[in-house]
Design a protein around this motif. Structure first.
Motif, short mmCIF file in Angstrom:
data_model
loop_
_atom_site.label_atom_id
_atom_site.label_comp_id
_atom_site.label_asym_id
_atom_site.label_seq_id
_atom_site.Cartn_x
_atom_site.Cartn_y
_atom_site.Cartn_z
N ARG A 7 -31.16 12.97 -57.48
CA ARG A 7 -30.49 11.86 -56.80
C ARG A 7 -29.10 12.31 -56.36
O ARG A 7 -28.31 12.77 -57.18
N ILE A 8 -28.83 12.18 -55.08
CA ILE A 8 -27.56 12.61 -54.50
C ILE A 8 -26.84 11.42 -53.90
O ILE A 8 -27.42 10.64 -53.14
N LEU A 10 -24.05 10.49 -51.29
CA LEU A 10 -23.40 11.09 -50.13
C LEU A 10 -22.24 10.22 -49.66
O LEU A 10 -22.40 9.02 -49.45
N GLU A 20 -26.44 12.04 -42.91
CA GLU A 20 -27.51 11.47 -43.72
C GLU A 20 -28.88 11.70 -43.06
O GLU A 20 -29.88 11.91 -43.77
N PHE A 23 -29.82 15.16 -44.06
CA PHE A 23 -30.25 15.17 -45.46
C PHE A 23 -31.67 14.64 -45.58
O PHE A 23 -32.53 15.24 -46.24
N HIS A 24 -31.95 13.50 -44.97
CA HIS A 24 -33.29 12.92 -45.07
C HIS A 24 -34.35 13.85 -44.47
O HIS A 24 -35.48 13.94 -44.97
N LEU A 27 -34.33 17.15 -47.12
CA LEU A 27 -34.49 17.01 -48.56
C LEU A 27 -35.97 17.14 -48.94
O LEU A 27 -36.83 16.55 -48.28
N LEU A 33 -31.45 9.82 -51.75
CA LEU A 33 -30.09 9.87 -51.22
C LEU A 33 -29.56 8.45 -51.06
O LEU A 33 -30.26 7.57 -50.57
N THR A 35 -25.93 6.54 -49.52
CA THR A 35 -24.84 6.92 -48.63
C THR A 35 -23.73 5.87 -48.60
O THR A 35 -24.00 4.67 -48.57
N ILE A 214 -26.30 20.69 -47.44
CA ILE A 214 -27.62 20.38 -48.01
C ILE A 214 -28.07 21.50 -48.94
O ILE A 214 -28.54 21.26 -50.05
#
Length: 241
Positions: A7-8, A10, A20, A23-24, A27, A33, A35, A214
């Protein structure tokens, strides 16, 4: 289940969803994630300082929640306080949230070290003032900038709409002789998709702000598998350095 692999949290400039979205897109399955978007008025030294002053407040909102890592995803925003500013932000974020943290400039330098990069050519959307900030920050950490060129953008409403092709052409227009890598700076732009085409075109490792962020975020939380689409950085077997 969302987040069963990691779990990140951001924290990004609130000008574009590019960070984001990247990232999506990259990942691995099982990563989650969340945000938070920082107010950001101008792509200038003053605008960056005002935004970065709020990082600590936004990081505190994650306290008590089960995140493995906090990420402040802004390149020059994590450089604007001068040498070591990224480490200051990391310490502050960790203190108020109770969660380990990284910044984009930290991730970039980890990527440079991982790939053995000492001299880099940089293209940016920035003004000369922000380019100078970046060159000086990297120099203080031992990295030489062979050349840097920006688009001179200061308007946050313009930045999200610069087409990737513009950065591709700008990158290929640079003199890359003697450079160890090419870096496309700024988390607020769409550039990750340029990494592999530019690596083929130039024969050099290519880094972008979001790609490096990332990559390092995933490595920090223990993910060691290859990262498709992130170029040499994502393919090279990871070991701490």
């Amino acid at each position: 289940m969302y987040g069963d692999k990691g779990r990140i949290g951001l924290i990004r400039p609130g000008i574009t969803p590019s960070t984001e979205m990247d990232f999506h897109r990259y990942l691995p399955e099982g990563m989650a994630l969340a945000t938070a978007a920082l107010p950001y008025q101008r792509v200038t030294l003053n605008g960056l300082s005002q935004m970065s002053d709020q990082v600590k407040t936004y990081a505190a909102m994650y306290r008590g929640f089960p995140f493995d890592l906090l990420v402040f995803a802004c390149t020059t925003g994590s450089m604007v306080g001068g040498p070591g500013f990224d480490e200051t932000l990391i310490r502050q974020m960790g203190e108020v949230s109770g969660i380990p943290a990284i910044t984009t400039s930290t991730a970039l330098m980890k990527a440079f070290s991982f790939l053995g990069v000492k001299k880099v050519v940089i293209v940016t959307p920035y003004s000369d003032a922000l380019n100078t900030l970046e060159v000086n920050f990297l120099a203080s950490a031992g990295y030489e900038t062979a050349a840097i060129q920006g688009l001179g953008i200061e308007d946050t409403t313009v930045l999200p709409f610069v087409q990737p092709e513009e950065f591709y052409k700008l990158a290929l227009a640079q003199d890359l002789s003697g450079a160890d890598a090419l870096f496309i700076s700024c988390t607020g732009i769409s550039a990750v998709e340029l990494v592999e085409p530019l690596e083929k075109a130039t024969g050099l490792p290519v880094l972008t702000s979001n790609q490096a962020t990332i990559w390092y975020a995933l490595r920090r939380i223990g993910y060691r598998a290859p990262l498709p689409g992130l170029g040499l950085l994502g393919r090279k077997p990871y070991a701490e350095n």
